[in-house]
Motif scaffolding. Structure first.
Motif, PDB file in Angstrom:
ATOM      1  N   SER A  15      34.810  39.276  44.935  1.00 59.33           N
ATOM      2  CA  SER A  15      34.156  38.627  46.084  1.00 59.33           C
ATOM      3  C   SER A  15      35.030  38.660  47.333  1.00 59.33           C
ATOM      4  CB  SER A  15      33.771  37.179  45.740  1.00 59.33           C
ATOM      5  OG  SER A  15      34.929  36.418  45.525  1.00 59.33           O
ATOM      6  N   GLU A  36      46.816  37.674  47.889  1.00 59.28           N
ATOM      7  CA  GLU A  36      46.511  37.909  46.467  1.00 59.28           C
ATOM      8  C   GLU A  36      47.733  37.542  45.630  1.00 59.28           C
ATOM      9  OE1 GLU A  36      43.959  38.749  44.329  1.00 59.28           O
ATOM     10  OE2 GLU A  36      45.583  38.589  42.855  1.00 59.28           O
ATOM     11  N   ARG A  37      47.514  36.688  44.626  1.00 60.15           N
ATOM     12  CA  ARG A  37      48.667  36.224  43.843  1.00 60.15           C
ATOM     13  C   ARG A  37      49.226  37.306  42.917  1.00 60.15           C
ATOM     14  NH1 ARG A  37      45.628  32.060  39.901  1.00 60.15           N
ATOM     15  NH2 ARG A  37      44.481  33.571  38.679  1.00 60.15           N
ATOM     16  N   GLY A  49      32.266  44.934  31.887  1.00 62.71           N
ATOM     17  CA  GLY A  49      31.345  45.869  31.222  1.00 62.71           C
ATOM     18  C   GLY A  49      32.071  46.786  30.257  1.00 62.71           C
ATOM     19  N   ASN A  54      29.515  46.682  34.722  1.00 58.16           N
ATOM     20  CA  ASN A  54      28.085  46.454  34.933  1.00 58.16           C
ATOM     21  C   ASN A  54      27.971  45.665  36.240  1.00 58.16           C
ATOM     22  OD1 ASN A  54      25.613  44.471  33.074  1.00 58.16           O
ATOM     23  ND2 ASN A  54      25.383  45.885  34.787  1.00 58.16           N
ATOM     24  N   VAL A 132      48.376  31.050  46.676  1.00 56.94           N
ATOM     25  CA  VAL A 132      48.089  29.968  47.627  1.00 56.94           C
ATOM     26  C   VAL A 132      47.991  28.635  46.880  1.00 56.94           C
ATOM     27  CG1 VAL A 132      46.371  29.058  49.250  1.00 56.94           C
ATOM     28  CG2 VAL A 132      46.918  31.507  49.248  1.00 56.94           C
ATOM     29  N   ALA A 161      38.968  32.649  45.089  1.00 57.26           N
ATOM     30  CA  ALA A 161      40.037  32.662  44.083  1.00 57.26           C
ATOM     31  C   ALA A 161      39.538  32.711  42.646  1.00 57.26           C
ATOM     32  CB  ALA A 161      40.943  31.454  44.299  1.00 57.26           C
ATOM     33  N   ASN A 172      45.427  27.558  39.080  1.00 57.52           N
ATOM     34  CA  ASN A 172      44.963  27.163  40.411  1.00 57.52           C
ATOM     35  C   ASN A 172      44.820  25.667  40.636  1.00 57.52           C
ATOM     36  OD1 ASN A 172      44.909  29.125  42.241  1.00 57.52           O
ATOM     37  ND2 ASN A 172      42.892  29.911  41.706  1.00 57.52           N
ATOM     38  N   GLN A 347      33.612  35.175  29.691  1.00 57.80           N
ATOM     39  CA  GLN A 347      33.459  36.118  30.821  1.00 57.80           C
ATOM     40  C   GLN A 347      33.344  35.381  32.142  1.00 57.80           C
ATOM     41  OE1 GLN A 347      30.601  39.215  30.500  1.00 57.80           O
ATOM     42  NE2 GLN A 347      31.695  40.193  28.836  1.00 57.80           N
ATOM     43  N   GLU A 374      33.144  33.322  42.008  1.00 57.24           N
ATOM     44  CA  GLU A 374      33.025  32.422  40.858  1.00 57.24           C
ATOM     45  C   GLU A 374      33.595  31.034  41.101  1.00 57.24           C
ATOM     46  OE1 GLU A 374      34.041  34.726  37.206  1.00 57.24           O
ATOM     47  OE2 GLU A 374      33.864  32.712  36.352  1.00 57.24           O
ATOM     48  N   LEU A 387      28.632  39.716  38.786  1.00 60.13           N
ATOM     49  CA  LEU A 387      29.228  40.548  39.842  1.00 60.13           C
ATOM     50  C   LEU A 387      28.288  40.624  41.042  1.00 60.13           C
ATOM     51  CD1 LEU A 387      31.123  43.335  37.868  1.00 60.13           C
ATOM     52  CD2 LEU A 387      32.093  41.680  39.482  1.00 60.13           C
TER      53      LEU A 387
HETATM   54  C1  LIG Z   1      36.070  40.469  30.150  1.00 60.23           C
HETATM   55  C2  LIG Z   1      35.106  40.253  31.287  1.00 60.23           C
HETATM   56  C3  LIG Z   1      34.045  41.109  31.432  1.00 60.23           C
HETATM   57  C4  LIG Z   1      33.112  40.906  32.470  1.00 60.23           C
HETATM   58  N1  LIG Z   1      32.092  41.793  32.610  1.00 60.23           N
HETATM   59  C5  LIG Z   1      31.184  41.610  33.606  1.00 60.23           C
HETATM   60  C6  LIG Z   1      30.153  42.552  33.821  1.00 60.23           C
HETATM   61  O1  LIG Z   1      30.100  43.616  33.186  1.00 60.23           O
HETATM   62  N2  LIG Z   1      29.232  42.281  34.795  1.00 60.23           N
HETATM   63  C7  LIG Z   1      29.305  41.149  35.563  1.00 60.23           C
HETATM   64  O2  LIG Z   1      28.431  40.936  36.402  1.00 60.23           O
HETATM   65  N3  LIG Z   1      30.325  40.275  35.427  1.00 60.23           N
HETATM   66  C8  LIG Z   1      31.273  40.476  34.485  1.00 60.23           C
HETATM   67  N4  LIG Z   1      32.312  39.610  34.361  1.00 60.23           N
HETATM   68  C9  LIG Z   1      32.431  38.498  35.351  1.00 60.23           C
HETATM   69  C10 LIG Z   1      33.017  39.011  36.679  1.00 60.23           C
HETATM   70  O3  LIG Z   1      34.192  39.742  36.422  1.00 60.23           O
HETATM   71  C11 LIG Z   1      33.325  37.837  37.617  1.00 60.23           C
HETATM   72  O4  LIG Z   1      32.143  37.085  37.796  1.00 60.23           O
HETATM   73  C12 LIG Z   1      33.833  38.330  38.983  1.00 60.23           C
HETATM   74  O5  LIG Z   1      35.001  39.111  38.834  1.00 60.23           O
HETATM   75  C13 LIG Z   1      34.137  37.136  39.884  1.00 60.23           C
HETATM   76  O6  LIG Z   1      34.651  37.621  41.111  1.00 60.23           O
HETATM   77  P1  LIG Z   1      35.593  36.666  41.984  1.00 60.23           P
HETATM   78  O7  LIG Z   1      35.977  37.437  43.176  1.00 60.23           O
HETATM   79  O8  LIG Z   1      34.980  35.352  42.162  1.00 60.23           O
HETATM   80  O9  LIG Z   1      36.863  36.402  41.052  1.00 60.23           O
HETATM   81  P2  LIG Z   1      37.962  37.436  40.548  1.00 60.23           P
HETATM   82  O10 LIG Z   1      37.401  38.780  40.403  1.00 60.23           O
HETATM   83  O11 LIG Z   1      38.596  36.784  39.374  1.00 60.23           O
HETATM   84  O12 LIG Z   1      39.008  37.480  41.746  1.00 60.23           O
HETATM   85  C14 LIG Z   1      39.774  36.359  42.123  1.00 60.23           C
HETATM   86  C15 LIG Z   1      41.061  36.894  42.725  1.00 60.23           C
HETATM   87  O13 LIG Z   1      41.762  35.814  43.325  1.00 60.23           O
HETATM   88  C16 LIG Z   1      43.131  35.886  42.958  1.00 60.23           C
HETATM   89  N5  LIG Z   1      43.636  34.516  43.042  1.00 60.23           N
HETATM   90  C17 LIG Z   1      43.275  33.474  42.243  1.00 60.23           C
HETATM   91  N6  LIG Z   1      43.889  32.366  42.659  1.00 60.23           N
HETATM   92  C18 LIG Z   1      44.635  32.698  43.736  1.00 60.23           C
HETATM   93  C19 LIG Z   1      45.511  31.955  44.574  1.00 60.23           C
HETATM   94  N7  LIG Z   1      45.738  30.661  44.392  1.00 60.23           N
HETATM   95  N8  LIG Z   1      46.123  32.609  45.586  1.00 60.23           N
HETATM   96  C20 LIG Z   1      45.929  33.957  45.778  1.00 60.23           C
HETATM   97  N9  LIG Z   1      45.120  34.700  44.995  1.00 60.23           N
HETATM   98  C21 LIG Z   1      44.488  34.065  43.983  1.00 60.23           C
HETATM   99  C22 LIG Z   1      43.093  36.474  41.556  1.00 60.23           C
HETATM  100  O14 LIG Z   1      44.331  37.060  41.191  1.00 60.23           O
HETATM  101  C23 LIG Z   1      41.972  37.493  41.684  1.00 60.23           C
HETATM  102  O15 LIG Z   1      42.456  38.746  42.140  1.00 60.23           O
HETATM  103  C24 LIG Z   1      33.272  39.802  33.360  1.00 60.23           C
HETATM  104  C25 LIG Z   1      34.365  38.965  33.220  1.00 60.23           C
HETATM  105  C26 LIG Z   1      35.292  39.180  32.196  1.00 60.23           C
HETATM  106  C27 LIG Z   1      36.470  38.244  32.073  1.00 60.23           C
END
Ligand SMILES: Cc1cc2nc3c(=O)[nH]c(=O)nc-3n(C[C@H](O)[C@H](O)[C@H](O)COP(=O)(O)OP(=O)(O)OC[C@H]3O[C@@H](n4cnc5c(N)ncnc54)[C@H](O)[C@@H]3O)c2cc1C
Length: 411
Positions: A15, A36-37, A49, A54, A132, A161, A172, A347, A374, A387
């Motif tokens: 995101s 990014e941490r 996926g 996916n 952060v 995050a 966090n 997940q 998320e 995603l």
């Molecule tokens: C094994 C697995 C399989 C999955 N497969 C699917 C799939 O096939 N299809 C699907 O739709 N969803 C899937 N998901 C869910 C999907 O990956 C998440 O919903 C999505 O990645 C969320 O995006 P995000 O940006 O919110 O969080 P994230 O992708 O987790 O990114 C958060 C980022 O913030 C960074 N961060 C966190 N805290 C801090 C901080 N305090 N300071 C600085 N940086 C920080 C983290 O290091 C990370 O890089 C899967 C999840 C898992 C665990």
């Protein structure tokens, strides 16, 4: 206050990168900084996926999500087309079963490459190893503090995050506590899409996969059914349909999973088939009586449960009562649910921040602070829905933050 960034994004995951790309598109002159941490961006994308990512679904609908953010459907509608979002980054996608959308290459790394290239082409900068821990509102923006004591100033902040899903620990707490202390509404995270632990699962099922209709029966009488591949592990059951059902299970005692292991045939048809087999293969070992219908280990487990002395008998010796019991067990194999997988094998999580404007994803208590992905209290089904929320909410938060910069040129 000197400004390090017009828009500062916490987290370079799915995101956060979508937010940076969209913000740069709306306001190309804006200085965008991602903190990014970890030592690289988008690590989680690589495991999605099963390594194929996916990334969306053609059947996106708000009914596939739980959310505490009112009006979040607006974001879903405005940013519905993930395929063209990625096509514009030079990534071709394809649709597979049940509307699931994957990169055409079949590799999650293609998705990450596309995002990283676009983030860097947009001129956004990323600082790695910056965890952060606090966000402090100031007169004209924010001061963002990292674990190592460094400080960044920004006009707008986007919190991207993520959640503790798929992680070994939850790092966090400080960031979330700092936001809660400023009045942001937060619901504690809990694992949502996760395997279900079950009691007394026969060891011989471990490692097998079957197509089944699975019903989660809760003690209050509620029943939810999902279909698809069920994977048996050591004391747990997994697979997309089971994970979807796990969203409805909150640790209640007396919950059961009831599996129809042969959804395409009625109980009567199965009984007729077994009766035929007792004639066709009357002299074969009774333990193989179901091998023409289902996987050997699954069939053997069913027969062992219903027939005494199975390993000393021939198929022709199965009685009509035993055949009836076997057919009923195939249509309703029942195991008691003992718990849900933890954060590490989940997940996604339920919970997160919710007091937001559903259209802009801006905090209701702090102007200029946005949330996406998320960490927002929105969770979806398995199949590309989460995603999709990451891209859609990231884009919405990025666009809102960039547009609000334009409205306040004095900053
Ligand atoms: C094994 C697995 C399989 C999955 N497969 C699917 C799939 O096939 N299809 C699907 O739709 N969803 C899937 N998901 C869910 C999907 O990956 C998440 O919903 C999505 O990645 C969320 O995006 P995000 O940006 O919110 O969080 P994230 O992708 O987790 O990114 C958060 C980022 O913030 C960074 N961060 C966190 N805290 C801090 C901080 N305090 N300071 C600085 N940086 C920080 C983290 O290091 C990370 O890089 C899967 C999840 C898992 C665990």
């Amino acid at each position: 206050m000197g400004i390090d960034a017009d828009i500062l994004i916490i987290g370079a995951g799915a995101s956060g990168m979508a937010a940076a790309i969209e913000a740069a598109g709306v306001s190309p002159e804006a200085k965008i900084l991602l903190l990014e941490r970890s030592d690289r961006a988008g690590r989680k994308i690589l495991v999605t996926g099963n390594g194929r990512c996916n990334l969306s679904n053609s059947g996106i609908d708000v009914s596939c999500y739980n959310s505490a953010v009112s009006g979040f459907s607006d974001v879903m509608e405005r940013y519905a087309d993930d395929r063209s979002f990625f096509r514009k980054m030079g990534l071709v996608t394809r649709e597979e079963r049940e509307g699931r959308i994957y990169p055409y290459s079949g590799q999650a790394s293609s998705v990450l490459d596309a995002l990283r290239f676009m983030v860097s082409a947009s001129g956004a900068e990323t600082v790695y190893g910056a965890q952060v821990t606090g966000i402090l509102p100031q007169e004209n923006g924010f001061t963002v503090t990292a674990e190592d004591g460094s400080e960044y100033s920004a006009a707008k902040v986007i919190v991207a995050a993520g959640s503790p899903a798929g992680a070994h620990g939850f790092a966090n707490r400080k960031l979330i506590s700092s936001l809660i202390s400023q009045g942001e509404g937060f619901r504690e995270f809990s694992p949502a899409l996760a395997p279900l632990m079950v009691r007394d699962l026969p060891a011989q099922l471990k490692g097998t996969r079957v197509q089944a209709d699975v019903t989660l029966q809760l003690p209050d009488g509620r029943r939810e059914t999902a279909s698809g591949e069920v994977q048996f592990g050591s004391g747990y059951v997994s697979g997309i349909c089971v994970m979807d059902l796990s969203r409805e299970y909150n640790g209640e005692k007396g919950a059961f999973l009831i599996m129809d292991l042969c959804p395409d045939m009625s109980c009567r048809k199965i009984a007729e088939f077994i009766s035929e087999v007792t004639v066709i293969r009357g002299n074969a070992d009774a333990s193989t009586a179901l091998s023409g219908l289902m996987q050997k280990s699954v069939g053997e487990m069913i027969l062992k449960t219903c027939c005494d002395d199975l390993y000393r008998r021939k198929t022709g010796s199965l009685t009509s009562k035993e055949i009836e019991n076997v057919s009923e067990l195939i249509k309703g194999y029942k195991v008691e649910v003992a718990g849900k997988g933890d954060f590490r094998n989940a997940q996604i999580c339920r919970g997160g921040f919710s007091g937001l404007n559903g259209e802009t994803l801006e905090s209701a208590v702090c102007n200029g602070l946005y949330f996406c992905g998320e960490i927002v209290d929105v969770d979806g089904r398995c199949g590309g829905y989460n995603l999709h929320w990451a891209w859609a909410s990231g884009r919405a938060a990025g666009a809102s933050a960039a547009s609000s910069l334009k409205k306040t040129p004095e900053q």
